[in-house]
Scaffold this motif. Structure first.
Motif, PDB file in Angstrom:
ATOM      1  N   MET A 198       0.852  -1.195   0.000  1.00 58.82           N
ATOM      2  CA  MET A 198       0.000   0.000   0.000  1.00 58.82           C
ATOM      3  C   MET A 198       0.887   1.243   0.000  1.00 58.82           C
ATOM      4  N   ALA A 199       0.825   2.001  -1.070  1.00 63.66           N
ATOM      5  CA  ALA A 199       1.629   3.216  -1.154  1.00 63.66           C
ATOM      6  C   ALA A 199       1.100   4.257  -0.185  1.00 63.66           C
ATOM      7  N   VAL A 200       2.019   5.026   0.410  1.00 59.98           N
ATOM      8  CA  VAL A 200       1.614   6.003   1.399  1.00 59.98           C
ATOM      9  C   VAL A 200       2.274   7.338   1.128  1.00 59.98           C
ATOM     10  N   ALA A 201       1.701   8.373   1.668  1.00 58.41           N
ATOM     11  CA  ALA A 201       2.263   9.706   1.529  1.00 58.41           C
ATOM     12  C   ALA A 201       3.091  10.021   2.764  1.00 58.41           C
ATOM     13  N   ASP A 202       3.709  11.196   2.759  1.00 60.25           N
ATOM     14  CA  ASP A 202       4.509  11.645   3.895  1.00 60.25           C
ATOM     15  C   ASP A 202       3.576  11.953   5.056  1.00 60.25           C
ATOM     16  N   SER A 203       3.891  11.406   6.243  1.00 58.51           N
ATOM     17  CA  SER A 203       3.021  11.621   7.405  1.00 58.51           C
ATOM     18  C   SER A 203       2.954  13.088   7.811  1.00 58.51           C
ATOM     19  N   GLU A 204       3.986  13.869   7.459  1.00 58.53           N
ATOM     20  CA  GLU A 204       3.993  15.285   7.818  1.00 58.53           C
ATOM     21  C   GLU A 204       2.887  16.051   7.102  1.00 58.53           C
ATOM     22  N   SER A 205       2.421  15.512   5.964  1.00 58.29           N
ATOM     23  CA  SER A 205       1.371  16.193   5.206  1.00 58.29           C
ATOM     24  C   SER A 205      -0.026  15.876   5.728  1.00 58.29           C
ATOM     25  N   VAL A 206      -0.117  14.939   6.671  1.00 60.15           N
ATOM     26  CA  VAL A 206      -1.412  14.545   7.230  1.00 60.15           C
ATOM     27  C   VAL A 206      -1.761  15.452   8.400  1.00 60.15           C
ATOM     28  N   LYS A 207      -2.881  16.164   8.286  1.00 63.58           N
ATOM     29  CA  LYS A 207      -3.337  17.056   9.337  1.00 63.58           C
ATOM     30  C   LYS A 207      -4.381  16.339  10.202  1.00 63.58           C
ATOM     31  N   ILE A 208      -4.025  16.064  11.426  1.00 59.30           N
ATOM     32  CA  ILE A 208      -4.895  15.298  12.323  1.00 59.30           C
ATOM     33  C   ILE A 208      -6.238  15.985  12.536  1.00 59.30           C
ATOM     34  N   GLU A 209      -6.251  17.326  12.518  1.00 59.26           N
ATOM     35  CA  GLU A 209      -7.500  18.050  12.755  1.00 59.26           C
ATOM     36  C   GLU A 209      -8.559  17.709  11.718  1.00 59.26           C
ATOM     37  N   GLU A 210      -8.148  17.253  10.546  1.00 57.58           N
ATOM     38  CA  GLU A 210      -9.102  16.914   9.493  1.00 57.58           C
ATOM     39  C   GLU A 210      -9.871  15.630   9.787  1.00 57.58           C
ATOM     40  N   PHE A 211      -9.447  14.898  10.829  1.00 55.49           N
ATOM     41  CA  PHE A 211     -10.087  13.631  11.170  1.00 55.49           C
ATOM     42  C   PHE A 211     -10.824  13.680  12.511  1.00 55.49           C
ATOM     43  N   LYS A 212     -10.560  14.702  13.313  1.00 57.76           N
ATOM     44  CA  LYS A 212     -11.136  14.784  14.655  1.00 57.76           C
ATOM     45  C   LYS A 212     -12.617  15.161  14.624  1.00 57.76           C
ATOM     46  N   ILE A 213     -13.379  14.550  15.515  1.00 57.26           N
ATOM     47  CA  ILE A 213     -14.794  14.855  15.662  1.00 57.26           C
ATOM     48  C   ILE A 213     -15.007  15.512  17.025  1.00 57.26           C
ATOM     49  N   PRO A 214     -15.711  16.667  17.073  1.00 55.84           N
ATOM     50  CA  PRO A 214     -15.968  17.336  18.360  1.00 55.84           C
ATOM     51  C   PRO A 214     -16.755  16.435  19.312  1.00 55.84           C
ATOM     52  N   THR A 215     -16.506  16.600  20.595  1.00 54.91           N
ATOM     53  CA  THR A 215     -17.132  15.743  21.599  1.00 54.91           C
ATOM     54  C   THR A 215     -18.649  15.834  21.571  1.00 54.91           C
ATOM     55  N   ASN A 261       3.618   7.890  13.608  1.00 55.21           N
ATOM     56  CA  ASN A 261       3.858   8.063  12.187  1.00 55.21           C
ATOM     57  C   ASN A 261       3.042   7.068  11.355  1.00 55.21           C
ATOM     58  N   SER A 262       3.013   5.800  11.782  1.00 55.53           N
ATOM     59  CA  SER A 262       2.268   4.771  11.054  1.00 55.53           C
ATOM     60  C   SER A 262       0.770   5.068  11.042  1.00 55.53           C
ATOM     61  N   VAL A 263       0.241   5.502  12.174  1.00 54.37           N
ATOM     62  CA  VAL A 263      -1.189   5.807  12.255  1.00 54.37           C
ATOM     63  C   VAL A 263      -1.540   7.016  11.383  1.00 54.37           C
ATOM     64  N   LEU A 305       0.020   7.940   8.644  1.00 51.26           N
ATOM     65  CA  LEU A 305       0.066   7.470   7.262  1.00 51.26           C
ATOM     66  C   LEU A 305      -1.217   6.722   6.891  1.00 51.26           C
ATOM     67  N   PHE A 306      -1.686   5.901   7.827  1.00 53.90           N
ATOM     68  CA  PHE A 306      -2.916   5.156   7.573  1.00 53.90           C
ATOM     69  C   PHE A 306      -4.097   6.111   7.407  1.00 53.90           C
ATOM     70  N   LEU A 307      -4.197   7.115   8.273  1.00 56.30           N
ATOM     71  CA  LEU A 307      -5.286   8.087   8.165  1.00 56.30           C
ATOM     72  C   LEU A 307      -5.226   8.823   6.828  1.00 56.30           C
ATOM     73  N   GLY A 308      -4.014   9.111   6.352  1.00 58.04           N
ATOM     74  CA  GLY A 308      -3.873   9.754   5.058  1.00 58.04           C
ATOM     75  C   GLY A 308      -4.430   8.892   3.937  1.00 58.04           C
ATOM     76  N   GLU A 309      -4.210   7.583   4.027  1.00 53.43           N
ATOM     77  CA  GLU A 309      -4.754   6.663   3.026  1.00 53.43           C
ATOM     78  C   GLU A 309      -6.274   6.570   3.121  1.00 53.43           C
ATOM     79  N   VAL A 310      -6.806   6.636   4.343  1.00 53.01           N
ATOM     80  CA  VAL A 310      -8.264   6.602   4.520  1.00 53.01           C
ATOM     81  C   VAL A 310      -8.911   7.803   3.828  1.00 53.01           C
TER      82      VAL A 310
END
Length: 486
Positions: A1-18, A159-161, A163-168
């Motif tokens: 599975m090809a992956v992108a650079d983890s630095e380009s993955v912004k975690i805020e784009e995946f977070k859901i407010p409580t 880093n691995s997580v 990368l996975f979120l970036g693929e999702v």
């Protein structure tokens, strides 16, 4: 599975407010999540990997959007979240509407764990079910492998997580057929014929169980069992070896700490169970032809008996092109077989199951060869097994990697197992996806470039109300209008 650079993955784009996840005070959100995710993790899968992955996901995301399946079942989680989303939508919350439209699910565990979540989502009956990505934490990992998520256990560090979120986020949606299985027999005069799981009930077998008296499928004077699957149903010697493996793992969990050891142990059990010398150690009464009469039905047609050679000791009904850790038992039929037998490649959304037979483990090794395949028996929309009276007092069955021992009443000539198409759910697929869609097979990579080089081995010649039972606790409260759910 090809992956992108983890630095380009912004975690805020995946977070859901409580406040979206539980009833709480509405928050002001600085950035709308582009790819909101709900994460389900079987913390007991993959040795210590499941627990480590749980810690990392909770550290990176809102811990309330990451759930341990050992603590809370997915049907209860999704019920709570979807009810809250609907209430927020009615109150005019635009963010809640966007999150529901963009929501994606992640499940980390073995194939049985993934099947559990797929069953729950299928039972929700939403007009657009959230697509699902799978993290391979099991031994076989056929579901993740089929959709490009790999079959090796992943890294659990930050880093691995990421990368996975970036693929999702980049993954495409792809429909997959789901299948309903029903088994019916007369109520036994003596003893029980309930499924016997290897020491404890696997996740997927919660949906293969005896129907209650109130169930619409229940017939007076009979025991009726029901369930569902996405990858495969198998019966015979392969399921027996799998049952021995799971029993050993439950007895000695300390010996099963990584994927390589698990696979090695599986191979050894195949030897001790006689799978490599089935003609010597496997009773003739356990051969599929001696055990049951098999009938098939295409999409439009009548039941036809399927002739099965007496040497076949294992039969597999496949929905995905991955079995036993990434092998493809069906392969790609060449032009002659397409023409003469009307066989097609194994599309995952065509409403057909591929039925393959195996004589023994040596026969299975042909899958390791280029263009190798098992004995192609048929493709069918419905399959029916009619067990011969007194042929055997039990057999072994397996759904999506989870085996069980199935007792059979020796004085009953009406024991029937029937498999039929149920519907479809949405999966997330990477660009490395091995599965093919009947509607988009040109853009879904084929791993058989020259189908003319197919193996030379000869191949043998009314709708019911159905659900998986995986979301029995999912019930929309009376104050919420279900017509709004989408």
């Amino acid at each position: 599975m090809a992956v992108a650079d983890s630095e380009s993955v912004k975690i805020e784009e995946f977070k859901i407010p409580t406040y979206i996840l539980v009833e709480a005070k509405v928050e002001n959100v600085a950035e709308e999540p582009k790819c909101p995710v709900i994460v389900f993790i079987n913390s007991k899968s993959g040795g210590q990997l499941g627990g480590d992955l749980l810690v990392t996901f909770r550290k990176l995301l809102n811990e309330k959007q990451v759930f341990d399946l050992g603590e809370e079942a997915p049907d209860k989680v999704l019920r709570r979240i979807y009810v809250n989303l609907e209430k927020l939508k009615i109150s005019g919350d635009e963010l809640a509407v966007k999150i529901r439209e963009r929501l994606r699910l992640i499940v980390a565990g073995g194939d049985g764990t993934a099947g559990w979540l797929l069953g729950v989502v299928s039972d929700l009956k939403l007009s657009h079910s959230p697509p699902i990505a799978t993290v391979p934490l099991g031994t076989g990992n056929n579901l993740p492998f089929s959709f490009g998520w790999g079959k090796k256990n992943p890294g659990t560090d930050d880093n691995s997580v990421k990368l996975f979120l970036g693929e999702v986020m980049k993954a495409k949606e792809m429909k997959i057929d789901s299948w309903h299985i029903i088994m019916r027999m007369k109520t036994p005069k003596d003893g029980s014929c309930d499924p016997i799981a290897p020491l404890e009930l696997p996740h997927s077998l919660h949906a293969f169980h005896r129907c209650s008296e109130a169930d619409e499928l229940n017939v007076e004077g009979c025991h009726t069992f029901r369930g569902g699957f996405w990858n495969y149903f198998s019966m015979g010697m392969d399921a027996q070896v799998s049952y021995a493996f799971h029993s050993e793992r439950k007895l000695h969990p300390e010996k099963f700490k990584n994927q390589l050891i698990n696979q090695s142990t599986y191979a050894k059990l195949g030897c001790t169970q006689g799978w490599f010398c089935a003609s010597l150690f496997h009773p003739a009464s356990r051969n599929i032809a001696q055990l049951a009469k098999v009938k098939v039905m295409r999409k439009h047609g009548s039941w036809q008996e399927l002739r099965i050679h007496h040497s076949i000791r294992s039969i597999i009904c496949l929905n995905l092109p991955s079995f036993s850790g990434g092998l493809n038992p069906w392969g790609t039929p060449n032009s002659k077989k397409k023409r003469d037998r009307e066989l097609t490649p194994p599309f995952v959304d065509d409403g057909l199951l591929e039925i393959v037979g195996f004589r023994d483990a040596w026969h299975g090794l042909v899958l390791l060869a280029p263009n190798g395949h098992g004995t192609r028996l048929a493709q069918a929309h419905r399959i029916r097994f009619e067990f011969h009276k007194g042929a055997c007092d039990h057999t072994f069955m397996r759904i999506d990697g989870e085996p069980w021992k199935q007792p059979l009443p020796v004085d009953d000539d009406t024991v029937v197992v029937e498999i039929s198409h149920l519907g479809q759910v949405n999966m997330l697929a990477t660009h490395d996806c091995r599965s093919k869609s009947i509607n988009d097979h040109e853009t879904t990579p084929s791993h058989h470039n020259d189908e003319e080089e197919d193996s030379n081995e000869e191949d043998s010649t009314e709708e019911e109300f159905r659900k998986f039972g995986a979301a029995d606790t999912f019930k929309i409260p009376d104050e919420v209008d279900i017509s709004h759910l989408s």
